[in-house]
Design an enzyme around this catalytic site. Structure first.
Site, PDB file in Angstrom:
ATOM      1  N   HIS A 228       0.810  -1.226   0.000  1.00  0.00           N
ATOM      2  CA  HIS A 228       0.000   0.000   0.000  1.00  0.00           C
ATOM      3  C   HIS A 228       0.838   1.268   0.000  1.00  0.00           C
ATOM      4  O   HIS A 228       0.329   2.342  -0.307  1.00  0.00           O
ATOM      5  CB  HIS A 228      -1.049  -0.014   1.135  1.00  0.00           C
ATOM      6  CG  HIS A 228      -0.542   0.406   2.477  1.00  0.00           C
ATOM      7  ND1 HIS A 228      -0.202  -0.487   3.460  1.00  0.00           N
ATOM      8  CD2 HIS A 228      -0.328   1.634   3.007  1.00  0.00           C
ATOM      9  CE1 HIS A 228       0.197   0.188   4.536  1.00  0.00           C
ATOM     10  NE2 HIS A 228       0.129   1.474   4.287  1.00  0.00           N
TER      11      HIS A 228
ATOM     12  N   ASP B 277       0.030  -7.503   1.659  1.00  0.00           N
ATOM     13  CA  ASP B 277       0.527  -6.120   1.691  1.00  0.00           C
ATOM     14  C   ASP B 277       2.055  -6.072   1.737  1.00  0.00           C
ATOM     15  O   ASP B 277       2.646  -5.545   2.675  1.00  0.00           O
ATOM     16  CB  ASP B 277      -0.098  -5.375   2.885  1.00  0.00           C
ATOM     17  CG  ASP B 277       0.070  -3.868   2.777  1.00  0.00           C
ATOM     18  OD1 ASP B 277       0.484  -3.380   1.709  1.00  0.00           O
ATOM     19  OD2 ASP B 277      -0.216  -3.174   3.787  1.00  0.00           O
TER      20      ASP B 277
ATOM     21  N   GLN C 146       0.557   6.144  11.375  1.00  0.00           N
ATOM     22  CA  GLN C 146       0.652   6.586   9.974  1.00  0.00           C
ATOM     23  C   GLN C 146       2.084   7.013   9.625  1.00  0.00           C
ATOM     24  O   GLN C 146       2.702   7.768  10.368  1.00  0.00           O
ATOM     25  CB  GLN C 146      -0.317   7.741   9.685  1.00  0.00           C
ATOM     26  CG  GLN C 146      -1.740   7.279   9.413  1.00  0.00           C
ATOM     27  CD  GLN C 146      -2.411   6.708  10.642  1.00  0.00           C
ATOM     28  OE1 GLN C 146      -2.382   7.335  11.688  1.00  0.00           O
ATOM     29  NE2 GLN C 146      -2.998   5.536  10.542  1.00  0.00           N
ATOM     30  N   GLY C 147       2.571   6.518   8.507  1.00  0.00           N
ATOM     31  CA  GLY C 147       3.934   6.830   8.076  1.00  0.00           C
ATOM     32  C   GLY C 147       4.933   5.764   8.487  1.00  0.00           C
ATOM     33  O   GLY C 147       6.063   5.751   8.010  1.00  0.00           O
ATOM     34  N   ASP C 148       4.537   4.881   9.398  1.00  0.00           N
ATOM     35  CA  ASP C 148       5.397   3.752   9.781  1.00  0.00           C
ATOM     36  C   ASP C 148       5.196   2.565   8.841  1.00  0.00           C
ATOM     37  O   ASP C 148       5.979   1.612   8.861  1.00  0.00           O
ATOM     38  CB  ASP C 148       5.095   3.296  11.213  1.00  0.00           C
ATOM     39  CG  ASP C 148       5.532   4.315  12.249  1.00  0.00           C
ATOM     40  OD1 ASP C 148       6.596   4.918  12.070  1.00  0.00           O
ATOM     41  OD2 ASP C 148       4.789   4.499  13.236  1.00  0.00           O
ATOM     42  N   SER C 149       4.159   2.602   8.054  1.00  0.00           N
ATOM     43  CA  SER C 149       3.843   1.489   7.167  1.00  0.00           C
ATOM     44  C   SER C 149       5.029   1.065   6.323  1.00  0.00           C
ATOM     45  O   SER C 149       5.850   1.888   5.924  1.00  0.00           O
ATOM     46  CB  SER C 149       2.706   1.860   6.219  1.00  0.00           C
ATOM     47  OG  SER C 149       1.494   1.733   6.894  1.00  0.00           O
TER      48      SER C 149
HETATM   49  N1  ARG Z   1      -1.431   2.443   7.377  1.00  0.00           N
HETATM   50  C1  ARG Z   1      -0.424   3.108   8.144  1.00  0.00           C
HETATM   51  C2  ARG Z   1       0.651   3.644   7.207  1.00  0.00           C
HETATM   52  O1  ARG Z   1       0.389   3.712   6.026  1.00  0.00           O
HETATM   53  C3  ARG Z   1       0.111   2.242   9.241  1.00  0.00           C
HETATM   54  C4  ARG Z   1      -0.901   2.086  10.264  1.00  0.00           C
HETATM   55  C5  ARG Z   1      -0.484   1.199  11.346  1.00  0.00           C
HETATM   56  N2  ARG Z   1      -1.514   1.289  12.300  1.00  0.00           N
HETATM   57  C6  ARG Z   1      -1.445   0.763  13.504  1.00  0.00           C
HETATM   58  N3  ARG Z   1      -2.415   0.991  14.334  1.00  0.00           N
HETATM   59  N4  ARG Z   1      -0.407   0.040  13.847  1.00  0.00           N
HETATM   60  O2  ARG Z   1       1.670   4.171   7.627  1.00  0.00           O
END
Ligand code: ARG
Length: 257
Positions: A76, A122, A211-214
């Site tokens: 993603h 993913d 967000q941003g850790d993905s």
């Molecule tokens: N979707 C997020 C990203 O794009 C990562 C989210 C992780 N969420 C969590 N609750 N651990 O960076």
């Protein structure tokens, strides 16, 4: 006696007021400074952690160096991106510094079955335009089932937000989170699949990727066991973080390395 009782009442009232007016914000400030609930880390300790950036240098995801010129990240993070618009930054703890190396990307492979993060698959592999001379992190293999035992304290790393909907961290942050059982994760999320995902987090929340850790690493036993994928908000009680499970994808990923 009366004096002691009086002191006791005063101290109870004072601490109750303090906990309402002072302790609560202070405790918040303490638990949200980093990843969510983490502390600063150095890329010299974790030389295989990288971040993905736009051509203007803006960090948007994390990743893991698994070969000198290959980075595993989340599908993603890169689906729909072009290699030309994507950079990989290695060895830079502080996003505002110029430390380390910025590599160009020559190829983006996204798992062919990937649609959305909550449906699994993913994972993605980026090919870099150069070899980075640093340690790489091995992938969990299908026989590494013990690495996924619930309760294992896994390492998370990233430059993402320090609270749900908050601003991103300037520095690399790390934390440890216990792996969650399949049953617990399924209770939290109906989309959870133990063949393509693994969850991690404390029952009470407080520590999580955000967000941003993905795309960044979930590490246990010296191996990459997951890549940061999704969750409901971040660090909430009863809602662990969801990670792509690396072991089932060992063969397809290795074919790209
Ligand atoms: N979707 C997020 C990203 O794009 C990562 C989210 C992780 N969420 C969590 N609750 N651990 O960076």
């Amino acid at each position: 006696m009366a004096k002691t009782l009086h002191r006791l009442i005063v101290s109870v009232v004072v601490s109750a007021l303090a906990s309402i007016f002072f302790i609560a914000p202070a405790a918040n400030a303490d638990v949200s400074p980093m990843i969510v609930g983490g502390t600063r880390a150095s890329t010299s300790t974790y030389p295989w952690v990288v971040y993905l950036a736009t051509t203007s240098g803006s960090q948007f995801c994390g990743g893991t160096l698994t070969k000198a010129n290959k980075v595993v990240t989340a599908a993603h993070c890169v689906k729909g991106r072009t290699p030309a618009s994507t950079r990989v930054v290695h060895g830079r703890d502080d996003k505002q510094s110029t430390a380390g190396t910025v590599a160009n990307v020559t190829k983006i492979w996204v798992h062919p079955s990937y649609t959305t993060a909550t449906a699994g698959y993913d994972v993605a592999v980026l090919t870099l335009d150069r070899n980075i001379s640093s340690a790489t992190l091995p992938l969990a293999t299908p026989s590494d089932t013990a690495l996924y035992t619930a309760g294992n304290s896994a390492l998370i790393l990233g430059w993402g937000t320090t609270s749900s909907g908050g601003s991103a961290s300037r520095y690399l942050l790390k934390a440890n989170v216990p792996l969650t059982s399949d049953a617990t994760c399924k209770t939290a999320y109906s989309q959870y699949s133990n063949t393509s995902m693994v969850c991690a987090g404390y029952p009470q929340g407080g520590t999580d990727t955000c967000q941003g850790d993905s795309g960044g690493p979930l590490v246990f036993g010296g191996k990459l066991i997951g890549d940061t994928s999704w969750g409901r908000g971040c660090a909430g009680a009863g809602y662990p973080g969801v990670y792509g499970r690396i072991a089932p994808y060992y063969s397809v990923i290795t074919a790209q390395l």
